[in-house]
Design a protein around this motif. Structure first.
Motif, PDB file in Angstrom:
ATOM      1  N   HIS A 151      -1.834  -2.561   1.330  1.00  0.00           N
ATOM      2  CA  HIS A 151      -0.503  -2.152   0.895  1.00  0.00           C
ATOM      3  C   HIS A 151      -0.389  -2.163  -0.631  1.00  0.00           C
ATOM      4  CE1 HIS A 151       1.582  -3.128   4.984  1.00  0.00           C
ATOM      5  NE2 HIS A 151       0.588  -2.263   5.089  1.00  0.00           N
ATOM      6  N   GLN A 152      -0.972  -3.161  -1.253  1.00  0.00           N
ATOM      7  CA  GLN A 152      -0.917  -3.235  -2.718  1.00  0.00           C
ATOM      8  C   GLN A 152      -1.673  -2.076  -3.355  1.00  0.00           C
ATOM      9  OE1 GLN A 152      -2.213  -6.973  -4.344  1.00  0.00           O
ATOM     10  NE2 GLN A 152      -2.184  -6.255  -6.442  1.00  0.00           N
ATOM     11  N   ALA A 153      -2.798  -1.692  -2.762  1.00  0.00           N
ATOM     12  CA  ALA A 153      -3.627  -0.635  -3.340  1.00  0.00           C
ATOM     13  C   ALA A 153      -2.939   0.721  -3.307  1.00  0.00           C
ATOM     14  CB  ALA A 153      -4.961  -0.559  -2.601  1.00  0.00           C
ATOM     15  N   CYS A 165     -11.342   5.011   1.932  1.00  0.00           N
ATOM     16  CA  CYS A 165     -12.242   3.856   2.008  1.00  0.00           C
ATOM     17  C   CYS A 165     -13.305   4.018   3.093  1.00  0.00           C
ATOM     18  CB  CYS A 165     -11.449   2.578   2.279  1.00  0.00           C
ATOM     19  SG  CYS A 165     -10.420   2.030   0.900  1.00  0.00           S
ATOM     20  N   GLY A 166     -13.242   5.124   3.839  1.00  0.00           N
ATOM     21  CA  GLY A 166     -14.228   5.343   4.888  1.00  0.00           C
ATOM     22  C   GLY A 166     -13.961   4.565   6.155  1.00  0.00           C
ATOM     23  N   ALA A 167     -12.694   4.211   6.409  1.00  0.00           N
ATOM     24  CA  ALA A 167     -12.361   3.419   7.592  1.00  0.00           C
ATOM     25  C   ALA A 167     -12.742   4.169   8.864  1.00  0.00           C
ATOM     26  CB  ALA A 167     -10.874   3.085   7.604  1.00  0.00           C
ATOM     27  N   ARG A 168     -13.452   3.515   9.748  1.00  0.00           N
ATOM     28  CA  ARG A 168     -13.810   4.118  11.032  1.00  0.00           C
ATOM     29  C   ARG A 168     -12.674   3.957  12.036  1.00  0.00           C
ATOM     30  NH1 ARG A 168     -18.195   5.774  14.243  1.00  0.00           N
ATOM     31  NH2 ARG A 168     -17.158   6.804  15.997  1.00  0.00           N
ATOM     32  N   ARG A 175       0.361   1.171  -3.713  1.00  0.00           N
ATOM     33  CA  ARG A 175       1.568   1.216  -4.529  1.00  0.00           C
ATOM     34  C   ARG A 175       1.308   2.000  -5.798  1.00  0.00           C
ATOM     35  NH1 ARG A 175       1.858  -4.664  -3.523  1.00  0.00           N
ATOM     36  NH2 ARG A 175       3.134  -4.985  -1.657  1.00  0.00           N
ATOM     37  N   GLU A 176       2.339   2.637  -6.308  1.00  0.00           N
ATOM     38  CA  GLU A 176       2.209   3.422  -7.539  1.00  0.00           C
ATOM     39  C   GLU A 176       1.816   2.503  -8.688  1.00  0.00           C
ATOM     40  OE1 GLU A 176       4.752   6.723 -10.133  1.00  0.00           O
ATOM     41  OE2 GLU A 176       5.672   5.669  -8.445  1.00  0.00           O
ATOM     42  N   ASN A 177       0.928   2.997  -9.521  1.00  0.00           N
ATOM     43  CA  ASN A 177       0.432   2.267 -10.696  1.00  0.00           C
ATOM     44  C   ASN A 177      -0.339   1.005 -10.337  1.00  0.00           C
ATOM     45  OD1 ASN A 177       1.700   4.159 -12.407  1.00  0.00           O
ATOM     46  ND2 ASN A 177       3.630   3.022 -12.303  1.00  0.00           N
ATOM     47  N   SER A 178      -0.848   0.928  -9.098  1.00  0.00           N
ATOM     48  CA  SER A 178      -1.629  -0.242  -8.705  1.00  0.00           C
ATOM     49  C   SER A 178      -3.007  -0.193  -9.330  1.00  0.00           C
ATOM     50  CB  SER A 178      -1.749  -0.309  -7.179  1.00  0.00           C
ATOM     51  OG  SER A 178      -2.661  -1.309  -6.793  1.00  0.00           O
ATOM     52  N   ASN A 179      -3.488  -1.352  -9.771  1.00  0.00           N
ATOM     53  CA  ASN A 179      -4.829  -1.448 -10.333  1.00  0.00           C
ATOM     54  C   ASN A 179      -5.844  -1.940  -9.310  1.00  0.00           C
ATOM     55  OD1 ASN A 179      -4.013  -0.633 -12.932  1.00  0.00           O
ATOM     56  ND2 ASN A 179      -3.361  -2.714 -13.443  1.00  0.00           N
ATOM     57  N   SER A 180      -5.381  -2.153  -8.074  1.00  0.00           N
ATOM     58  CA  SER A 180      -6.263  -2.772  -7.093  1.00  0.00           C
ATOM     59  C   SER A 180      -6.980  -1.774  -6.207  1.00  0.00           C
ATOM     60  CB  SER A 180      -5.458  -3.731  -6.203  1.00  0.00           C
ATOM     61  OG  SER A 180      -4.479  -3.018  -5.466  1.00  0.00           O
ATOM     62  N   SER A 181      -6.658  -0.487  -6.304  1.00  0.00           N
ATOM     63  CA  SER A 181      -7.256   0.482  -5.380  1.00  0.00           C
ATOM     64  C   SER A 181      -8.774   0.542  -5.527  1.00  0.00           C
ATOM     65  CB  SER A 181      -6.641   1.866  -5.588  1.00  0.00           C
ATOM     66  OG  SER A 181      -6.884   2.332  -6.901  1.00  0.00           O
ATOM     67  N   ASP A 182      -9.261   0.521  -6.762  1.00  0.00           N
ATOM     68  CA  ASP A 182     -10.709   0.571  -6.967  1.00  0.00           C
ATOM     69  C   ASP A 182     -11.386  -0.688  -6.443  1.00  0.00           C
ATOM     70  OD1 ASP A 182     -10.698   3.089  -8.106  1.00  0.00           O
ATOM     71  OD2 ASP A 182     -10.471   2.336 -10.139  1.00  0.00           O
TER      72      ASP A 182
END
Length: 396
Positions: A170-172, A214-217, A174-181
């Motif tokens: 959920h955090q990844a 993320c390649g989720a199966r 969000r707009e302007n999130s730095n956690s997606s990578d």
């Protein structure tokens, strides 16, 4: 004392390759005297609740879930198991869950044990998990990326599945999130270690798109339905998932179109900078980058990756020269050897992946082009956030 009648509810897991229901996660519920059904999950993290009662609750729900699942001809069922209890099991005694499966006649291959949190004795946990896997049961590590999900322990367990932590997912998104990578890096770790990714907590299309990135199966969450006390037909959610997957593909095609537009702009920018260099490369001769507001900086390297010019950065009013990185060698950067490998191939403009720039702490991409018959490499850094804002504004 635990109040209420225990019972299992089931949330479907969707196979992203087919859109069909591949399995279910069994979740503990309590039916109160007034008929209200509530989650029993909070009890398992409450230190005030008697652990023996919790163990009996867990085993009662597990038995009911497996008995109910027997009538389902396909798919798997995932059951949560606390590692605290696993590490208390005698390594010589028969394992209760294996005995239960044998009693019910349910093939172990149709069962997944989800281990949430890896606290406890890691060696004993690994030995118990090895026994489960030897019997044919598949194992998932829940809440991967947070809490007790230590990477070394995960690697030692060699699970079949890793479930991305719901809060991280959920955090990844969000707009302007730095956690997606960071989350995508965790998914890459899973892929490299031979695990399938399960994304739980998929509640919105943005969550689904990120899970697919993320390649989720497998995916599960309220976007496809809450947990219920029964099972669905395997193709019940296939039309919905197919529609959502098509939207994801269309979004990716649109993103590809935006990158093609960016490449055209970069080709134009490189052409202007080459003319500027040929005319002497004087800073006062540089015009404002009005057509390239995403331009963070540009600089020149020799063919071996050593920077031979200062960084040129637009401050909003003038060009600033930053000589701090002269003589720094960037040949180890991924963008450099990608560009080097393409040298001589139509002088193509190449783009790196996104990364966090050390000097500005911004999300960046780097584009490069060999010039002067391959003797020099012209590099441009792009402010990804500024680029995204411009692209969003253009689409509105």
């Amino acid at each position: 004392m635990i109040e209420g009648q225990p019972l299992p509810y089931y949330q479907p897991l969707i196979d992203t390759a087919t859109g069909r229901v591949a399995g279910y996660e069994a979740l503990a519920r309590l039916r109160r005297d007034d008929g209200e059904v509530v989650s029993a999950g909070p009890l398992f993290s409450d230190p005030e609740v008697d652990q023996t009662e919790l163990l009996h609750l867990d085993r009662d729900v597990r038995r009911m879930a497996l008995e109910h699942f027997q009538a389902t001809p396909t798919g798997f069922i995932a059951l949560n198991i606390s590692p605290k209890w696993l590490t208390q099991i005698s390594l010589e005694a028969p394992l209760p869950s294996l005995m239960l499966l044998e009693e019910l006649g349910l093939p172990p291959e149709r069962v997944v044990f989800e281990i949430s949190g890896l606290e406890g004795d890691p060696d004993r946990l690994r030995q118990v998990v090895t026994r489960y896997k030897s019997a044919g049961i598949r194992v998932a590590v829940d809440d991967f990326g947070t809490g007790y999900s230590m990477l070394d322990q995960v690697i030692a367990l060699q699970p079949d599945f890793l479930k991305l932590d719901i809060q991280l997912l959920h955090q990844a998104t969000r707009e302007n999130s730095n956690s997606s990578d960071f989350v995508k890096s965790l998914a890459l770790v899973a892929e490299k270690s031979g695990c399938w990714i399960i994304a739980e907590g998929v509640e919105t299309e943005e969550h689904l798109h990120f899970a697919l990135d993320c390649g989720a199966r497998y995916v599960q969450g309220f976007l496809f339905g809450a947990a219920e006390d029964n099972f669905l037909q395997p193709d019940a959610l296939q039309p919905l998932f197919s529609h959502l997957r098509d939207q994801y593909v269309q979004a990716k095609l649109a993103e590809r179109g935006r990158f093609l537009d960016l490449r055209k702009s970069l080709a134009q920018l490189f052409a202007e900078l080459r003319i500027w260099l040929e005319q002497g490369g004087k800073p006062e001769a540089l015009r404002p980058p009005t057509e390239y507001p995403w331009l963070l900086r540009f600089f020149l390297c020799d063919a071996y990756g050593t920077q031979i010019s200062p960084n040129y950065e637009w401050t909003g009013q003038r060009w600033r020269q930053d000589p701090r990185y002269l003589d720094h060698n960037w040949s180890w950067r991924p963008y450099f050897y990608r560009i080097l490998a393409a040298a001589g191939e139509d002088s193509r403009v190449l783009l790196s992946g996104r990364y966090r720039d050390a000097s500005s702490n911004r999300q960046c991409m780097t584009s490069g082009l060999f010039i002067d018959e391959g003797r020099h490499l012209l590099l441009v850094d792009i402010d990804v956030e500024q680029l995204r804002k411009l692209q969003n504004a253009a689409e509105e």
